[in-house]
Write a protein that holds these residues in place. Structure first.
Motif, PDB file in Angstrom:
ATOM      1  N   LEU A 143       6.228  11.019   7.803  1.00 35.74           N
ATOM      2  CA  LEU A 143       5.329   9.889   7.584  1.00 35.74           C
ATOM      3  C   LEU A 143       3.928  10.453   7.436  1.00 35.74           C
TER       4      LEU A 143
ATOM      5  N   ASN B 236       0.069   6.589  11.203  1.00 32.02           N
ATOM      6  CA  ASN B 236       1.387   6.541  10.577  1.00 32.02           C
ATOM      7  C   ASN B 236       2.054   5.174  10.708  1.00 32.02           C
TER       8      ASN B 236
ATOM      9  N   ILE C   6       3.465   1.591   9.549  1.00 34.45           N
ATOM     10  CA  ILE C   6       4.305   1.294   8.389  1.00 34.45           C
ATOM     11  C   ILE C   6       3.919  -0.042   7.767  1.00 34.45           C
TER      12      ILE C   6
ATOM     13  N   GLY D  74       5.965  12.632  12.110  1.00 34.53           N
ATOM     14  CA  GLY D  74       4.768  11.967  11.616  1.00 34.53           C
ATOM     15  C   GLY D  74       3.642  12.975  11.472  1.00 34.53           C
TER      16      GLY D  74
ATOM     17  N   CYS E   1       4.395   7.451  15.114  1.00 33.81           N
ATOM     18  CA  CYS E   1       4.336   6.219  14.336  1.00 33.81           C
ATOM     19  C   CYS E   1       3.859   5.106  15.256  1.00 33.81           C
TER      20      CYS E   1
ATOM     21  N   GLY F   3       7.266   2.361  16.282  1.00 35.00           N
ATOM     22  CA  GLY F   3       7.449   3.808  16.348  1.00 35.00           C
ATOM     23  C   GLY F   3       8.597   4.174  17.267  1.00 35.00           C
TER      24      GLY F   3
END
Length: 257
Positions: free
Chosen positions: A19, A26, A28, A55, A62, A112
């Motif tokens: 990521l 990181n 999403i 990541g 994340c 995450g």
């Protein structure tokens, strides 16, 4: 759909998925969700026998779903697209036919942690924090943070994070079974490579089948596993060879006993 913030490099038998959105920890967004699903399909179509997920940067493995990406969605779009599409991507990751190693080289919070839960092995660096902060924002862990996480970590541990806001250090996470290994900061990648090398010494077919059976035992994908295994048996049978021959020769099939 490709996204430059999700990088996939396949070298030999190892797929390395990273990521790359460090400025957002990181987190999403929708485009990354679709790219993650496509990345899983690419891995499945490759010669990779093991995958490593990490990541970029040391601050966050994340940070979960990007708040800016989902907070402006209306309730219907949030449930029908954001949550459903996220489930599709995370399910694909958890159901990869190859073992998946997650390198928690930064904090794993909310989505995450849900992402990490998809892995077969979790390696945490010493500085990492792990938790489920969603209820503090008035939202639920929506990418299987109550389901897959409960199956893999236990319901009581999920309760402690989701209800009471417990955030665990890497050392605590190891003791509780949230992660499988703790290494010094900066050493997660090397530890993952060592683990991947161990996978590559083992039978690829036996490893794939074993992962499917373990997933079925966890209720991860029982229907697909049963049908895939039964289909493999049927595909190697004399009955199939006869059935196809009869179809091509336009005659009745003559099956044996």
């Amino acid at each position: 759909m490709s996204d430059p913030r999700i990088d996939l490099v396949i070298e030999g038998r190892i797929a390395r998925l990273t990521l790359r959105r460090p400025e957002k920890l990181n987190a999403i967004d929708s485009e990354m969700i679709h790219a993650l699903l496509q990345t899983c399909r690419t891995i499945e179509g490759s010669d990779a026998r093991v995958a490593i997920l990490s990541g970029e940067g040391a601050r966050s493995f994340c940070a979960g779903g990007d708040i800016e990406a989902w907070s402006s969605l209306d309730a219907d779009v949030f449930s029908r697209r954001w949550l459903r599409d996220g489930h599709d991507a995370f399910d694909a990751l958890a159901r990869l036919t190859v073992p998946l190693i997650a390198v928690l080289n930064g904090h794993a919070l909310g989505g995450g942690l849900e992402l990490a839960a998809c892995a077969d092995l979790r390696i945490a660096e010493a500085h990492v924090k792990i938790g489920q902060p969603e209820a503090g924002l008035g939202i639920i862990p929506g990418w299987s943070g109550t389901q897959r996480a409960s199956r893999r970590f236990g319901t009581q541990l999920v309760r402690s994070m989701a209800f009471f806001g417990e955030v665990y250090s890497a050392k605590q996470a190891f003791a509780l079974g949230l992660v499988d290994q703790v290494v010094a900061t900066g050493e997660g990648g090397a530890a993952a490579e060592d683990a991947a090398a161990r996978v590559l010494k083992r039978s690829p077919r036996a490893t794939e089948l074993t992962k499917m059976l373990i997933n079925a035992a966890e209720g991860e994908e029982s229907e697909r596993v049963v049908e895939a295994l039964a289909g493999a048996v049927a595909a190697k049978s004399d009955d199939l060879a006869e059935g196809l021959a009869a179809y091509r020769q336009r005659r009745p099939a003559r099956f044996g006993k």
